[in-house]
Design an enzyme around this catalytic site. Structure first.
Site, PDB file in Angstrom:
ATOM      1  N   SER A   1       0.111  -4.996  -0.367  1.00  0.00           N
ATOM      2  CA  SER A   1       0.133  -4.915   1.089  1.00  0.00           C
ATOM      3  C   SER A   1      -1.228  -5.333   1.622  1.00  0.00           C
ATOM      4  O   SER A   1      -2.248  -5.183   0.939  1.00  0.00           O
ATOM      5  CB  SER A   1       0.439  -3.481   1.548  1.00  0.00           C
ATOM      6  OG  SER A   1       0.261  -3.334   2.945  1.00  0.00           O
TER       7      SER A   1
ATOM      8  N   TYR B   1      -1.623   5.647   0.816  1.00  0.00           N
ATOM      9  CA  TYR B   1      -0.790   4.443   0.758  1.00  0.00           C
ATOM     10  C   TYR B   1      -1.634   3.214   0.458  1.00  0.00           C
ATOM     11  O   TYR B   1      -1.288   2.410  -0.413  1.00  0.00           O
ATOM     12  CB  TYR B   1      -0.044   4.255   2.078  1.00  0.00           C
ATOM     13  CG  TYR B   1       0.748   2.972   2.124  1.00  0.00           C
ATOM     14  CD1 TYR B   1       1.912   2.826   1.371  1.00  0.00           C
ATOM     15  CD2 TYR B   1       0.329   1.900   2.912  1.00  0.00           C
ATOM     16  CE1 TYR B   1       2.639   1.644   1.401  1.00  0.00           C
ATOM     17  CE2 TYR B   1       1.043   0.716   2.944  1.00  0.00           C
ATOM     18  CZ  TYR B   1       2.200   0.591   2.188  1.00  0.00           C
ATOM     19  OH  TYR B   1       2.896  -0.591   2.209  1.00  0.00           O
TER      20      TYR B   1
END
Length: 264
Positions: free
Chosen positions: A144, A157
């Site tokens: 990501s 995350y």
């Protein structure tokens, strides 16, 4: 659609929704035999039926919790019993929660790493060994942009995705002598169910509308690079540039992140 993936086998985790679902259908549309992995068997069966219509060939469903090693191992054995080879592994499974780290539940962090990192690594190890023996194949891991640019309320995350990126970088070097390729896909925010869990307030989605990606567009680009030597696919281009800027000027990057990118 072309038949560029005819007789190719594509394994996709996180296949029941979002980018994973889109990659299933994009691959099937190009003639691939697709193997769908996620927890929701009902959704997987629906998508598999659609995939069969697109490809005119098989689509396999294996309900699996990627956070559980025993389920991964059992599913891998079923895959090997079902197909003669694996050409592409796309690791899409993952989730996140947006909370300040000091207020977060550490069990959430543990679960994120179990699915986003450890499950991905375990499954990749099993499939990667097959590819090494066949001297061909490609592994596509979803990181990501959050693993490259820090923003508030995403410590666990972002850390999990940074781990995926670095794991993939090392794996690329180790598998290169065996003819196996590794690509990392690092998208920014995407219109998927991800934010139903990560951003229950809806504030983050509203604040990053300009950067939101369509999962079908992401899937098209990912499948387009099947078989290529591309190391990373960073999307959108504006955030890819921002990630490079952050690496060059981290102090300024922190200031910009706090003022612009951390509005969750």
């Amino acid at each position: 659609m072309s038949n560029s993936l005819r007789n190719k086998v594509v394994v996709i985790t996180g296949a029941s929704s979002g980018i994973g679902r889109s990659i299933v259908l994009e691959s099937a549309g190009r003639g691939a035999t697709v193997i769908l992995i996620a927890r929701n068997e009902g959704k997987l069966n629906e998508i598999a039926s659609e995939a069969k219509e697109l490809s005119g060939t098989d689509a396999y469903v294996f309900p699996t919790d990627i956070g559980k090693a025993d389920e991964i191992k059992a599913t891998f054995k079923k895959i090997i019993a079902s197909v003669q080879h694996i050409d592409f592994l796309v690791n899409c499974a993952g989730f996140g929660k947006f909370e300040t780290f000091m207020d977060s539940d550490m069990q959430d962090a543990t679960n994120m790493f179990q699915v986003n990192v450890l499950g991905l690594m375990y499954f990749t190890r099993l499939v990667g060994r097959v590819m090494m023996e066949e001297k061909t194949g490609q592994i596509i891991n979803f990181g990501s942009i959050a693993g490259k640019i820090p923003t508030t309320k995403s410590a666990a995350y972002s850390a999990s995705k940074a781990a995926v990126i670095q794991f993939s970088n090392v794996l690329r070097l180790e598998l290169k002598p065996f003819g196996v390729k590794v690509m990392t896909v690092n998208p920014g925010p995407v219109y998927t169910n991800f934010f139903n869990i990560a951003d229950k307030t809806g504030n983050y989605v509203k604040n990053v509308q300009a950067f939101m990606l369509d999962p079908n567009d992401v899937a098209w680009q990912v499948v387009h690079y099947f078989g290529s030597d591309k190391r990373e696919l960073n999307l959108p281009i504006s955030l890819a540039i921002a990630a490079k800027f952050y690496n060059l000027f981290p102090t300024i990057g922190d200031i910009i992140s706090l003022k612009v990118a951390s509005r969750k």
